[in-house]
Structures are given as C-alpha cells and as structure tokens.
Design a protein around this motif. Structure first.
Motif, PDB file in Angstrom:
ATOM      1  N   LEU A  17      21.087  10.279  53.774  1.00 28.15           N
ATOM      2  CA  LEU A  17      20.947   9.553  55.027  1.00 28.15           C
ATOM      3  C   LEU A  17      22.008   9.968  56.029  1.00 28.15           C
ATOM      4  CD1 LEU A  17      20.385   5.902  53.681  1.00 28.15           C
ATOM      5  CD2 LEU A  17      18.629   7.418  54.621  1.00 28.15           C
ATOM      6  N   LEU A  18      21.687   9.779  57.293  1.00 25.09           N
ATOM      7  CA  LEU A  18      22.654   9.864  58.371  1.00 25.09           C
ATOM      8  C   LEU A  18      23.267   8.471  58.533  1.00 25.09           C
ATOM      9  CD1 LEU A  18      20.266  11.931  60.522  1.00 25.09           C
ATOM     10  CD2 LEU A  18      22.668  12.599  60.372  1.00 25.09           C
ATOM     11  N   TYR A  19      24.338   8.215  57.804  1.00 26.20           N
ATOM     12  CA  TYR A  19      24.968   6.897  57.858  1.00 26.20           C
ATOM     13  C   TYR A  19      25.638   6.691  59.214  1.00 26.20           C
ATOM     14  CZ  TYR A  19      24.225   6.593  52.826  1.00 26.20           C
ATOM     15  OH  TYR A  19      23.650   6.535  51.586  1.00 26.20           O
ATOM     16  N   HIS A  20      25.771   5.428  59.602  1.00 26.12           N
ATOM     17  CA  HIS A  20      26.360   5.083  60.896  1.00 26.12           C
ATOM     18  C   HIS A  20      27.760   5.689  61.018  1.00 26.12           C
ATOM     19  CE1 HIS A  20      27.856   2.702  64.249  1.00 26.12           C
ATOM     20  NE2 HIS A  20      26.614   2.338  64.490  1.00 26.12           N
ATOM     21  N   PRO A  21      28.150   6.130  62.212  1.00 22.00           N
ATOM     22  CA  PRO A  21      29.487   6.716  62.390  1.00 22.00           C
ATOM     23  C   PRO A  21      30.630   5.810  61.952  1.00 22.00           C
ATOM     24  CG  PRO A  21      28.140   7.145  64.318  1.00 22.00           C
ATOM     25  CD  PRO A  21      27.348   6.216  63.452  1.00 22.00           C
ATOM     26  N   VAL A  22      30.439   4.506  62.004  1.00 23.53           N
ATOM     27  CA  VAL A  22      31.483   3.598  61.527  1.00 23.53           C
ATOM     28  C   VAL A  22      31.832   3.907  60.073  1.00 23.53           C
ATOM     29  CG1 VAL A  22      31.965   1.184  60.923  1.00 23.53           C
ATOM     30  CG2 VAL A  22      30.976   1.751  63.157  1.00 23.53           C
ATOM     31  N   HIS A  23      30.815   4.250  59.292  1.00 27.04           N
ATOM     32  CA  HIS A  23      30.999   4.503  57.867  1.00 27.04           C
ATOM     33  C   HIS A  23      31.098   5.991  57.531  1.00 27.04           C
ATOM     34  CE1 HIS A  23      30.219   0.317  57.440  1.00 27.04           C
ATOM     35  NE2 HIS A  23      28.958   0.414  57.799  1.00 27.04           N
ATOM     36  N   ALA A  24      30.587   6.860  58.384  1.00 25.63           N
ATOM     37  CA  ALA A  24      30.485   8.276  58.006  1.00 25.63           C
ATOM     38  C   ALA A  24      30.918   9.240  59.101  1.00 25.63           C
ATOM     39  CB  ALA A  24      29.048   8.586  57.586  1.00 25.63           C
ATOM     40  N   GLY A  25      31.382   8.730  60.212  1.00 26.97           N
ATOM     41  CA  GLY A  25      31.807   9.622  61.282  1.00 26.97           C
ATOM     42  C   GLY A  25      32.945  10.539  60.864  1.00 26.97           C
TER      43      GLY A  25
END
Length: 325
Positions: free
Chosen positions: A120-128
């Motif tokens: 998945l493309l996780y949200h930037p909060v979690h994966a940026g």
C-alpha cells in the motif's frame, strides 16, 4: 452468525450505500436489491462471515462492476472507524510492519534506481519518512523503475508525496477528488519534500500488473497523463472511486465509494477500464522490458571519465536482456 445478525448487517450496509455511494441513483438501486435479497432469506444460510462477504459483494457489484464497493472480510478484527485513535494506531502498525510500503529500494547495474511500493501507499504521516529515505538513495541515479505491480491501493496524500519527489520544486496539479453529495472538490498537488528530489527531467518507467489498484493506479495514471513516465506491464484493475470504510462486524467492513477522481488533463479517470500501459507485456516480463529501455537510455548520455563503469554495466545489461516482444 445467525440470521438476525446477518439481516442487521445487510440492512446497515444497504443504508450506507444508499446514503453515501458516489452515484446516488445507483446507490439506492443497489440498496433496494440488497434489502430484497435479505427479505427473501438469500443470505440466511451464509453463517460464515467470509462466505457472506463474497456473496454480498457479488450482489453489490451487479451492473456497476465497482471493485471498491464491497463487503470486505478481514481475518483479524478490524478497528471501528468511529474510534479515531484505534484506527490511527491500526494504520501506524501496518505501515511499520510493511516498512512504510517501501518493499525494495536498490541501485541497479547501469545506475538505474529501483523503488518497489507494496502492498500500500501508506499515508505520509506513517510512511513519508520511508519514501524520502528511499528517494534520497536513488536521487543520483540516471533513471527510475517504479514497481507498482503489487501496489493494491493507498492514500492520495502519499501519491502526491511520491510525485513530489519525481518533479521539480514548482507545484504540479495531479488529481482532483469530487464529492457529489456536497459538491466539494479537493485538489492534489506536488509539494515540498525533505531531502533531495529525483527531479522532473530524468526518465521514469512504471511497472504495472492486473493487481495494481486504486492508489497504485492513481500514481500510475497521474504520471502517465503528465507525460512523466512510461508505463510497462499489464492493464491495471480499474478502481478510481475513493472509498470510506465502515465496521459492520468484528471481521466485516463495508467499503463504499464516496468520491470521484477527476484528472485535470484527461477530465476523467481509470474507473472500470484500468490504466493502459504504453508497452503492454505480461507483468512477469515488465521488469526486464523496462530495465532494458532504461539502460539503453543511460548509454545515450554524454561520456565522462567518471561514468566509464556505469557504461560498462549498462552494456552488460543490454546484452543479457532480450528485446521485449
């Protein structure tokens, strides 16, 4: 599960679809079909949640083929969307265990960068931070292979964040999301990044499969429409309607599309048709086909003493990979 519980789940699902589905008339039609099936007792014997999810999903998609419109079965217990703390922790944990979706980052022979995003493309909060770290490693490569063959969806914010590394600093309009129920439009643009960018001039190849879906498709489509990348692989799954999730049971989630993606250049999206590759090859052959094209590009770059090793690597790759088709 007993029949009363099943009918309660189906009734709540019908109400959610009727209220929130991106096309209101279709939503009411689908809701009426579910209620009629429940009244007839069609679902009463489906006491296993996974079986119920499969049958209800098939009924939800009759006529519309919207792959985001589902009763989704989860083996583990899912968080309640109204418990924002628990839901946020759920996604934080998933992103952490999946390395922020950065499944592979590598400098390939010939100075080609490889970034695989999966699942998945996780949200930037979690994966940026994970994406920025990967792009920092790849910023000096001469070309990029962006492997989305196993990317099943994700956050439009992360799509924009990834794209922000693939263009220059000037903001670029990527995509809009329209909510018919309110008439609101949310725009997505590239923005600031921490660390070096890959930039907007070096070539990119995006690898796709029939499993590339939703957010993975948006990233592919945005780059294709902007002329920023060459798409290699299979036609993607065809899911363009952003959805919301609603917990109906410990293991059952209603996923209801609530918005419509509108690309600012094409004026449409990839719903139901998928993203069509520029070079259509089986997914298993996409890497070799794109890699060969990338190293052929490297061999056209100006000769410099420091690049002799890169040129030797590139020639060896070209000799080892047959021409696609």
């Amino acid at each position: 599960m007993h029949s009363d519980e099943i009918r309660s789940i189906v009734e709540r699902l019908a109400a959610l679809v009727s209220e929130h589905y991106v096309f209101p008339d279709v939503g009411q039609e689908v809701a009426a079909r579910l209620r009629a099936a429940a009244t007839e007792g069609r679902y009463d014997v489906l006491t296993d949640p996974e079986q119920l999810a499969a049958q209800v999903t098939a009924d939800l998609q009759i006529g519309n083929q919207d792959k985001h419109l589902r009763l989704k079965f989860h083996r583990g217990e899912i968080p309640d969307e109204t418990d924002l703390v628990a839901e946020e922790q759920h996604w934080a944990d998933r992103a952490r265990l999946d390395a922020g979706g950065v499944a592979r980052v590598e400098r390939l022979a010939g100075n080609i960068g490889l970034l695989e995003i999966r699942p998945l493309l996780y949200h930037p909060v979690h994966a940026g931070a994970a994406v920025s770290a990967a792009m920092s490693l790849l910023a000096a490569t001469d070309a990029l292979l962006l492997d989305l063959r196993g990317c099943l969806g994700g956050s439009p914010e992360q799509v924009a964040f990834v794209c922000s590394h693939l263009f220059d600093a000037e903001p670029v309009h990527l995509n809009d999301q329209v909510t018919p129920a309110t008439g609101t439009i949310r725009q997505y643009w590239t923005g600031p990044v921490t660390g070096p960018r890959f930039g907007g001039s070096k070539p990119i190849w995006v690898l796709t499969s029939g499993s590339t879906f939703s957010g993975g498709e948006e990233l592919t489509y945005d780059l294709q429409q902007l002329g920023r990348a060459r798409i290699v692989g299979e036609r993607t799954g065809g899911g363009a309607h952003p959805r919301e999730g609603f917990k109906l049971h410990a293991h059952l989630e209603a996923t209801v599309p609530v918005q419509r993606a509108v690309n600012p250049f094409s004026g449409t999206n990839w719903e139901g048709v998928g993203v069509v590759p520029d070079l259509e090859v089986p997914a298993a052959e996409a890497f070799d086909a794109a890699y060969r094209e990338a190293v052929e590009h490297v061999l056209t770059l100006p000769a410099e003493p420091a690049r002799l090793g890169v040129e030797e690597e590139a020639r060896a790759v070209v000799e080892s990979i047959p021409v696609a088709g």
